[in-house]
Design an enzyme around this catalytic site. Structure first.
Site, PDB file in Angstrom:
ATOM      1  CD  GLU A 130      -2.679  -1.425   1.746  1.00 22.02           C
ATOM      2  OE1 GLU A 130      -4.500  -1.117   1.263  1.00 22.02           O
ATOM      3  OE2 GLU A 130      -2.763  -1.347   2.331  1.00 22.02           O
TER       4      GLU A 130
HETATM    5  C1  HEC Z   1      -3.138   1.549  -2.064  1.00 19.53           C
HETATM    6  C2  HEC Z   1      -4.567   1.550  -1.436  1.00 19.53           C
HETATM    7  C3  HEC Z   1      -4.583   2.142  -0.550  1.00 19.53           C
HETATM    8  C4  HEC Z   1      -4.307   3.166   0.982  1.00 19.53           C
HETATM    9  C5  HEC Z   1      -2.640   3.951  -0.224  1.00 19.53           C
HETATM   10  C6  HEC Z   1      -5.022   3.331   1.917  1.00 19.53           C
HETATM   11  N1  HEC Z   1      -6.002   2.337   1.751  1.00 19.53           N
HETATM   12 FE1  HEC Z   1      -7.193   2.012   3.301  1.00 19.53          FE
HETATM   13  N2  HEC Z   1      -7.879   0.220   2.139  1.00 19.53           N
HETATM   14  C7  HEC Z   1      -7.626  -0.088   1.070  1.00 19.53           C
HETATM   15  C8  HEC Z   1      -7.956  -1.026   0.933  1.00 19.53           C
HETATM   16  C9  HEC Z   1      -7.551  -2.252  -0.711  1.00 19.53           C
HETATM   17  C10 HEC Z   1      -9.118  -1.436   1.859  1.00 19.53           C
HETATM   18  C11 HEC Z   1      -9.567  -3.160   2.574  1.00 19.53           C
HETATM   19  C12 HEC Z   1      -8.099  -4.066   2.651  1.00 19.53           C
HETATM   20  C13 HEC Z   1      -8.975  -5.096   3.485  1.00 19.53           C
HETATM   21  O1  HEC Z   1     -10.063  -5.265   4.196  1.00 19.53           O
HETATM   22  O2  HEC Z   1      -8.048  -6.630   3.720  1.00 19.53           O
HETATM   23  C14 HEC Z   1      -8.788  -0.340   2.683  1.00 19.53           C
HETATM   24  C15 HEC Z   1      -9.346   0.089   4.094  1.00 19.53           C
HETATM   25  C16 HEC Z   1      -9.764   0.561   4.610  1.00 19.53           C
HETATM   26  C17 HEC Z   1     -10.738   0.677   6.347  1.00 19.53           C
HETATM   27  C18 HEC Z   1     -11.489   0.415   6.772  1.00 19.53           C
HETATM   28  C19 HEC Z   1     -12.806   0.829   6.247  1.00 19.53           C
HETATM   29  C20 HEC Z   1     -13.961  -0.111   6.539  1.00 19.53           C
HETATM   30  O3  HEC Z   1     -14.930  -0.159   6.033  1.00 19.53           O
HETATM   31  O4  HEC Z   1     -14.095  -1.650   6.661  1.00 19.53           O
HETATM   32  C21 HEC Z   1      -9.755   2.391   7.110  1.00 19.53           C
HETATM   33  C22 HEC Z   1     -10.510   3.293   7.700  1.00 19.53           C
HETATM   34  C23 HEC Z   1      -8.785   3.022   5.353  1.00 19.53           C
HETATM   35  N3  HEC Z   1      -8.760   2.161   5.114  1.00 19.53           N
HETATM   36  C24 HEC Z   1      -8.222   4.410   5.905  1.00 19.53           C
HETATM   37  C25 HEC Z   1      -7.348   4.024   5.142  1.00 19.53           C
HETATM   38  C26 HEC Z   1      -6.587   5.133   5.757  1.00 19.53           C
HETATM   39  C27 HEC Z   1      -6.369   6.289   7.093  1.00 19.53           C
HETATM   40  C28 HEC Z   1      -5.180   5.767   4.491  1.00 19.53           C
HETATM   41  C29 HEC Z   1      -3.887   5.904   4.841  1.00 19.53           C
HETATM   42  C30 HEC Z   1      -2.863   5.986   6.040  1.00 19.53           C
HETATM   43  C31 HEC Z   1      -4.859   4.439   3.770  1.00 19.53           C
HETATM   44  N4  HEC Z   1      -6.382   3.668   3.650  1.00 19.53           N
HETATM   45  C32 HEC Z   1      -4.658   4.439   2.774  1.00 19.53           C
HETATM   46  C33 HEC Z   1      -6.697   0.260   0.371  1.00 19.53           C
HETATM   47  C34 HEC Z   1      -5.934   1.900   0.352  1.00 19.53           C
END
Ligand code: HEC
Ligand code: HEC
Length: 325
Positions: A130
Site C-alpha cells: 500500500e
Molecule cells: C493502495 C490503496 C490504499 C491506500 C494507500 C490506503 N488504503 Fe485504506 N483500504 C484499502 C483497501 C483495499 C482496504 C480494504 C482492505 C481489506 O479489507 O483487507 C482499505 C481499508 C481501509 C479502511 C477500513 C474501511 C472499512 O470500511 O472497513 C479505512 C478506515 C482505511 N482503509 C483508511 C485508510 C487510511 C487512513 C490510509 C492512509 C494512512 C489508507 N487507508 C491508505 C486501500 C488503501
C-alpha cells in the site's frame, strides 16, 4: 457468553429470525457533526492536520501514494478500481471501501481485523503493497517540514511528533467525514424528503436488509457470512474472508457487512470488486443473503433508495490541503 461470529450466528438461526432479528435491527438516522469552523481551536487543528496527512503522498515509500489515492473523498471515499494499486503500482487483493462515515464502523477491513480508526491508520501506511512507509522515514520527513511541527503543536499542545499522534489525527479527520442524506431527513420526520419509489425501497430495505445492514452507517456493525441463505459459488472468489485470519473453517466467507451510505458512488462491488453494477449486487444479495429472487421493480426501488443515501461531508474536508504548499 462471549459473542463470537459463530455463537452469534448459531443464536440467530435458533431465534425466530423475522420477529426478533428485524425488530431490534434498524437504520439509525445521522445528523451533521459540528462544522470544523465552529470547533474549539485544538479540535479544529487536529482535523486539519489529519486532513493534510490523509492527502500527503510524501508519507509513502516512493512519494506516490497517499491515503487519498485509494480513498478519494470527493468521489465517494473509495477509488473506482476492483482492487487498489499501492506503491510501485502493486495490486492488492481487495476492493477499497469508502472512508466516508467509517467512524460508525464497529468492524474495519473486509475481515474486521481492526476495530478503531486509530488502530487501523498505521496498517496501510506500513503495508508493503500500500504505502510501504518506514516509521523512521515518516517521522524524519514530518520533523523537517516547515509547518508540520507547528501543526502537531496546535493539535496536541506540544510539537512532539509520533506515529500515535499521526494515527490519532488521521482518525479524527475521518470521523468528521459524516454524510447525512435525504434518507436521514425522512427518518427524522421530513416526509417530503423521499419520493414514492424511494419510500418503497426504504420499507423493503427495513424489512429485509437491515438484518445485516443496520445502525448509523447502514452496515459496519457485524460480521456475516456471504451466502447466508444460499451458498456463494466457490468459483466466484479466492478470498476466504475471516477464515484467513482465524484459520477456522466455520468462518469461511464471513465478511464485515459493508456500510451502504454512498454505495451508489462506490462501484465496483463486494470484497473483490467483482460486480460492476448496483443492480447486480442487489440481485445477488437477494439470492444469496435472503434466499429470494428479487423482482425488477424491487431492485429498482432499492437502487433508488440507496441513491438517496448519497451525500457529501462538509466541502472543506474534500480538498487536498497540500496543493497550495
Ligand atoms: C493502495 C490503496 C490504499 C491506500 C494507500 C490506503 N488504503 Fe485504506 N483500504 C484499502 C483497501 C483495499 C482496504 C480494504 C482492505 C481489506 O479489507 O483487507 C482499505 C481499508 C481501509 C479502511 C477500513 C474501511 C472499512 O470500511 O472497513 C479505512 C478506515 C482505511 N482503509 C483508511 C485508510 C487510511 C487512513 C490510509 C492512509 C494512512 C489508507 N487507508 C491508505 C486501500 C488503501
Ligand atoms: C445476512 C446478511 C446480509 C443481508 C440480509 C444483506 N446483506 Fe448486503 N452484504 C452482506 C455482506 C456480508 C456483504 C459483503 C459481501 C462481500 O463483499 O463479499 C454485503 C454486501 C452488500 C453490497 C455491496 C456493498 C459494497 O460496498 O461492495 C450491497 C449493495 C448490499 N450488500 C446490499 C444489500 C441489500 C439491498 C440487501 C437487502 C435486499 C442486503 N444487502 C441484505 C450481508 C447481508
Amino acid at each position: 457468553m462471549k459473542s463470537t461470529p459463530k455463537t452469534r450466528r448459531a443464536a440467530l438461526l435458533a431465534a425466530p429470525f423475522l420477529l426478533l432479528g428485524n425488530a431490534c435491527r434498524d437504520l439509525q438516522p445521522i445528523e451533521a457533526p459540528t462544522a470544523v469552523e465552529a470547533m474549539a481551536a485544538p479540535d479544529r487543528a487536529k482535523v486539519e492536520l489529519g486532513q493534510r496527512l490523509f492527502f500527503d503522498r510524501q508519507l509513502s515509500a516512493d512519494g506516490s501514494t497517499a491515503c487519498a489515492t485509494c480513498h478519494v473523498p470527493v468521489e465517494g471515499g473509495d477509488d473506482d478500481r476492483a482492487v487498489s494499486l499501492g506503491v510501485g503500482g502493486q495490486a492488492g487483493k481487495r476492493n477499497s471501501p469508502t472512508v466516508l462515515n467509517a467512524g460508525f464502523k464497529a468492524h474495519l477491513f473486509w475481515d474486521g481485523r481492526a476495530t478503531t480508526l486509530e488502530e487501523q491508520a498505521l496498517m496501510p501506511l506500513r503495508a508493503k503493497d500500500e504505502m510501504g512507509a518506514d516509521d523512521a522515514a515518516v517521522l524524519a520527513y514530518l520533523g523537517r517540514d516547515a509547518s508540520y511541527p507547528g501543526e502537531f503543536q496546535a493539535a496536541f499542545g506540544d510539537a512532539a511528533i509520533s506515529m500515535e499522534r499521526l494515527a490519532s489525527a488521521v482518525a479524527t479527520y475521518q470521523r468528521q467525514l459524516v454524510t447525512p442524506s435525504r434518507v436521514d431527513a425522512f427518518l427524522l420526520g421530513d416526509e417530503g424528503a423521499l419520493n414514492a419509489q424511494e419510500q418503497r425501497g426504504l420499507s423493503f430495505f427495513r424489512g429485509n436488509c437491515t438484518f445485516c445492514h443496520d445502525g448509523p452507517g447502514v452496515g459496519g456493525q457485524r460480521l456475516e457470512k456471504l451466502g447466508f441463505a444460499t451458498e456463494w459459488p466457490a468459483e466466484r472468489t479466492h478470498d476466504l474472508g475471516l477464515e484467513e485470519r482465524t484459520q477456522d473453517e466455520g468462518d469461511r466467507l464471513v465478511f464485515a457487512v459493508p456500510q451502504l451510505r454512498n454505495v451508489a458512488r462506490t462501484a465496483p462491488y463486494f470484497h473483490d470488486g467483482s460486480v460492476a453494477t448496483l443492480e447486480e449486487a442487489i440481485q445477488l444479495m437477494g439470492r444469496h443473503q435472503l434466499g429470494e429472487e428479487l423482482t425488477e421493480d424491487q431492485i429498482a426501488d432499492l437502487v433508488a433508495m440507496l441513491e438517496a443515501l448519497s451525500a457529501d461531508p462538509e466541502p472543506r474536508l474534500l480538498q487536498d490541503p497540500n496543493g497550495s504548499r
